[in-house]
Design an enzyme around this catalytic site. Structure first.
Site, PDB file in Angstrom:
ATOM      1  N   CYS A 101       0.855  -1.193   0.000  1.00  0.00           N
ATOM      2  CA  CYS A 101       0.000   0.000   0.000  1.00  0.00           C
ATOM      3  C   CYS A 101       0.885   1.235   0.000  1.00  0.00           C
ATOM      4  CB  CYS A 101      -0.902  -0.017   1.236  1.00  0.00           C
ATOM      5  SG  CYS A 101      -2.064   1.358   1.322  1.00  0.00           S
ATOM      6  N   HIS A 143      -9.001  -3.821  -2.338  1.00  0.00           N
ATOM      7  CA  HIS A 143      -8.020  -3.105  -1.524  1.00  0.00           C
ATOM      8  C   HIS A 143      -8.388  -1.620  -1.432  1.00  0.00           C
ATOM      9  CE1 HIS A 143      -3.754  -2.170  -0.241  1.00  0.00           C
ATOM     10  NE2 HIS A 143      -4.147  -0.989  -0.701  1.00  0.00           N
ATOM     11  N   GLU A 144      -8.681  -1.008  -2.575  1.00  0.00           N
ATOM     12  CA  GLU A 144      -9.019   0.422  -2.583  1.00  0.00           C
ATOM     13  C   GLU A 144     -10.357   0.670  -1.891  1.00  0.00           C
ATOM     14  OE1 GLU A 144      -6.628   2.285  -3.152  1.00  0.00           O
ATOM     15  OE2 GLU A 144      -5.387   0.891  -4.297  1.00  0.00           O
ATOM     16  N   HIS A 147     -10.257   1.233   1.789  1.00  0.00           N
ATOM     17  CA  HIS A 147      -9.885   2.579   2.250  1.00  0.00           C
ATOM     18  C   HIS A 147     -11.129   3.420   2.554  1.00  0.00           C
ATOM     19  CE1 HIS A 147      -5.563   2.459   2.062  1.00  0.00           C
ATOM     20  NE2 HIS A 147      -5.581   1.998   0.820  1.00  0.00           N
TER      21      HIS A 147
END
Length: 177
Positions: A101, A143-144, A147
């Protein structure tokens, strides 16, 4: 004109905050944010970046898979801005894969993710897009998306034994120690 933005790192409270939806995609500040994210992800050798990583708590991210120094085997795709994305469905099959990341430099982790997902998002022109993503691109999306929920990949690692420094990851992957 777009500019490279500073990427905040783990410990900054914005990374742990839930991101706000974008209400007006055509707003100049949102369009500029998209341009700046596109430049920032390329400059940082990333394959994705979310607005919270540049201290902008909005539900906007870029998926930009391409071979680079950090991910030499990544598939090539056109960088895509995804606004207010959501996961509609996902495969039952989970696959562990190495992730890093831009907000956690120097660390990699083996993270379980769904092998395929069906998603919906709005593009920068206001069009609603439905897509099925698989393998590495599905991993980037998940993954994004994390966030937006205040999560980082370390929250999904199943064991501390699945964490490595960037140097040891490189040794593992490319030098086969």
């Amino acid at each position: 004109m777009s500019k490279k933005l500073s990427i905040i790192e783990l410990g900054n409270p914005i990374l742990r905050r839930k991101a706000e939806p974008v209400n007006n995609i055509q707003e100049q500040s949102i369009q500029k944010l998209i341009d700046d994210l596109l430049e920032t992800v390329v400059d940082a050798n990333g394959v994705g970046i979310a607005a919270p990583q540049v201290a902008q708590s909005y539900r906007v991210f870029i998926v930009a898979s391409r071979p680079n120094l950090r991910y030499p085997n990544a598939p090539l795709m056109e960088p895509t801005a995804m606004i207010n994305p959501r996961i509609i469905d996902c495969s039952d099959e989970m696959v562990k894969g190495w992730e890093g990341c831009l907000s956690i430099p120097g660390i990699r982790g083996l993270v379980p993710r769904h092998r395929s997902i069906k998603v919906a998002y709005t593009d920068r022109d206001g069009n609603l897009i439905h897509q099925e993503l698989t393998e590495f691109v599905a991993r980037i999306f998940q993954h994004e998306y994390d966030h937006f929920e205040g999560l980082v990949f370390l929250d999904r690692v199943e064991s501390t034994l699945d964490i490595a420094t960037e140097q040891e990851y490189q040794n593992l992957m490319f030098n086969k120690l």
